[in-house]
Write a protein that holds these residues in place. Structure first.
Motif, mmCIF file in Angstrom:
data_model
loop_
_atom_site.group_PDB
_atom_site.id
_atom_site.type_symbol
_atom_site.label_atom_id
_atom_site.label_comp_id
_atom_site.label_asym_id
_atom_site.label_seq_id
_atom_site.Cartn_x
_atom_site.Cartn_y
_atom_site.Cartn_z
ATOM 1 N N VAL A 11 0.840 -1.207 0.000
ATOM 2 C CA VAL A 11 0.000 0.000 0.000
ATOM 3 C C VAL A 11 0.871 1.252 0.000
ATOM 4 O O VAL A 11 1.728 1.434 0.868
ATOM 5 N N TYR A 12 0.605 2.122 -0.970
ATOM 6 C CA TYR A 12 1.331 3.391 -1.087
ATOM 7 C C TYR A 12 0.470 4.561 -0.605
ATOM 8 O O TYR A 12 0.951 5.482 0.035
ATOM 9 N N SER A 13 -0.828 4.530 -0.933
ATOM 10 C CA SER A 13 -1.790 5.507 -0.415
ATOM 11 C C SER A 13 -3.138 4.815 -0.305
ATOM 12 O O SER A 13 -3.366 3.772 -0.928
ATOM 13 N N TYR A 14 -4.044 5.400 0.476
ATOM 14 C CA TYR A 14 -5.325 4.722 0.726
ATOM 15 C C TYR A 14 -6.443 5.752 0.854
ATOM 16 O O TYR A 14 -6.240 6.957 0.682
ATOM 17 N N GLY A 15 -7.664 5.253 1.152
ATOM 18 C CA GLY A 15 -8.811 6.143 1.207
ATOM 19 C C GLY A 15 -9.298 6.559 -0.165
ATOM 20 O O GLY A 15 -9.847 7.638 -0.350
ATOM 21 N N HIS A 16 -9.124 5.656 -1.151
ATOM 22 C CA HIS A 16 -9.558 5.939 -2.522
ATOM 23 C C HIS A 16 -10.840 5.170 -2.837
ATOM 24 O O HIS A 16 -11.038 4.056 -2.364
ATOM 25 N N ARG A 17 -11.681 5.760 -3.678
ATOM 26 C CA ARG A 17 -12.905 5.083 -4.098
ATOM 27 C C ARG A 17 -12.660 4.195 -5.313
ATOM 28 O O ARG A 17 -13.020 3.021 -5.317
ATOM 29 N N ASN A 18 -12.062 4.788 -6.370
ATOM 30 C CA ASN A 18 -11.817 4.013 -7.590
ATOM 31 C C ASN A 18 -10.802 4.776 -8.425
ATOM 32 O O ASN A 18 -11.151 5.748 -9.098
ATOM 33 N N VAL A 19 -9.549 4.342 -8.387
ATOM 34 C CA VAL A 19 -8.468 5.040 -9.091
ATOM 35 C C VAL A 19 -8.250 4.395 -10.457
ATOM 36 O O VAL A 19 -7.943 3.206 -10.543
ATOM 37 N N GLN A 20 -8.392 5.200 -11.512
ATOM 38 C CA GLN A 20 -8.138 4.703 -12.865
ATOM 39 C C GLN A 20 -7.183 5.603 -13.642
ATOM 40 O O GLN A 20 -7.012 5.434 -14.846
#
Length: 379
Positions: free
Chosen positions: A228-237
């Protein structure tokens, strides 16, 4: 365009400090010591607030549910088909399409299927193609040998799974992958419709992952022994780096705000507790945001001092001029409604971009010739 500019609210990012490297460690200039400070960097200049973009030509037509695009160093564009699970090579001069083959194990359903593709950093010697796809049980990362000397349709080797266990769903499968300037493999994932996964650092859903080319957690990641590099994302494209190797990501919002974020190692981007600018000190605010009917961002690219963001539901290409890790002016929209849904944008070198439409993905209205790759010139 006052209504448009009001919708494109800008916020300052608590982004990467200029003294951090992509690995999350403080960076130094080679040869600098405590008694010999590193030379000052030249001041960054922001690009003009307004620019222009025009379609130079249609490169190819008749693509089926195109998703990822990877330019080959020897010429040609590799394009993945989400629903067919195939990769084709497009001759960027003639538009001729050659199918490399199908990727075994792809289970296309809803927003899942064969998604992002990327070339190995050592492609010149290993000829490996990396792919992110939805299988029957999860989303996973694989790599395959590409042999253009074999007959068309049989040019892909069997996929070697290097990383698996990313949650899958009918929606929010993420799927964009890219090798960073540090040679590590980055992957944007979705929370698969289960919101709580985004804040769970033990889950792979709703994250940006950073891996070695072999699929191990990359050295220097912010959480020990974790990809894990960053978190708290909904949907990264969308993933892209600027000229100073700073990472940016595009993210789908739910009902109110889509986001462009400047990514910091270990940063929490708020979902599901925050959507768009929250002002909550626990979370990183986006550097730009849009109402979801004006964007729904998939691919992003960096060129000419700006981030370019392809909008699906918004059916337009957004330009966000940068100064450091902040937007220096209001976002500017191009091609609104002209080519329908826009899936992927990739820097083509200099002032050029490759842009991929997405009208055959089940949510668009295909026209004659869809889907297509366009060559754009920006100034």
């Amino acid at each position: 365009m006052p209504g448009l500019l009001a919708a494109a609210v800008l916020v300052l990012a608590a982004g990467c400090s200029s003294g951090r490297s992509p690995s999350g460690h403080h960076s130094t200039t080679p040869g600098a010591t405590a008694s010999s400070p590193a030379p000052a960097r030249p001041a960054e200049t922001a690009p003009p607030a307004k620019g222009t973009v025009r379609v130079v030509r249609t490169v190819a037509e008749g693509l089926d549910s195109p998703w990822g695009l990877a330019p080959l160093p020897e010429g040609g564009l590799l394009v993945s088909s989400r629903d067919r699970g195939t990769i084709v090579r497009v001759d960027e001069k003639t538009g001729r399409k050659t199918e490399l083959g199908a990727v075994s194990g792809v289970a296309a359903q809803g927003e899942g299927g064969l998604l992002g593709i990327a070339l190995s950093p050592r492609y010149a010697s290993d000829h490996l193609i990396y792919a992110y796809f939805t299988s029957a049980s999860d989303n996973r990362l694989v790599r395959m040998l590409y042999d253009p000397k074999r007959p068309a349709g049989d040019q892909l080797g069997a996929p070697d799974t290097i990383f698996k266990g990313i949650p899958k769903g009918v929606i929010h499968n993420g799927g964009r992958i890219a090798f960073g300037p540090d040679g590590m493999l980055y992957a944007g994932t979705g929370e698969s419709g289960e919101r709580g996964l985004a804040q769970d650092r033990k889950s792979l859903g709703g994250k940006i992952l950073r891996l070695t080319p072999d699929g191990a957690p990359a050295p220097g990641n912010p959480f020990p022994d974790s990809p894990v590099y960053s978190y708290g994302h909904r949907n990264v494209q969308g993933l892209a780096w600027d000229g100073k190797q700073r990472l940016f990501a595009g993210e789908f919002g739910q009902d109110t705000w889509d986001e462009l974020n400047a990514i910091t190692p270990g940063g929490n981007y708020g979902w599901p507790d925050a959507e768009g600018k929250s002002g909550d000190g626990r979370f990183r605010d986006p550097i730009a945001q849009w109402h979801t009917d004006r964007a729904s961002p998939s691919g992003i690219a960096y060129a000419a001092g700006s981030i370019w963001l392809a909008g699906l539901r918004g059916e337009r290409l957004w330009r966000v001029p940068l100064k450091g890790t902040a937007a220096s002016a209001a976002p500017q929209a191009f091609l609104t409604g002209t080519y329908g849904r826009l899936r992927t944008v990739v820097a083509a070198g200099g002032d050029r971009l490759w842009l991929v439409t997405s009208d055959t993905d089940g949510r668009g209205t295909p026209k004659k010739g869809d889907d297509r790759i366009l060559e754009l010139r920006v100034t």
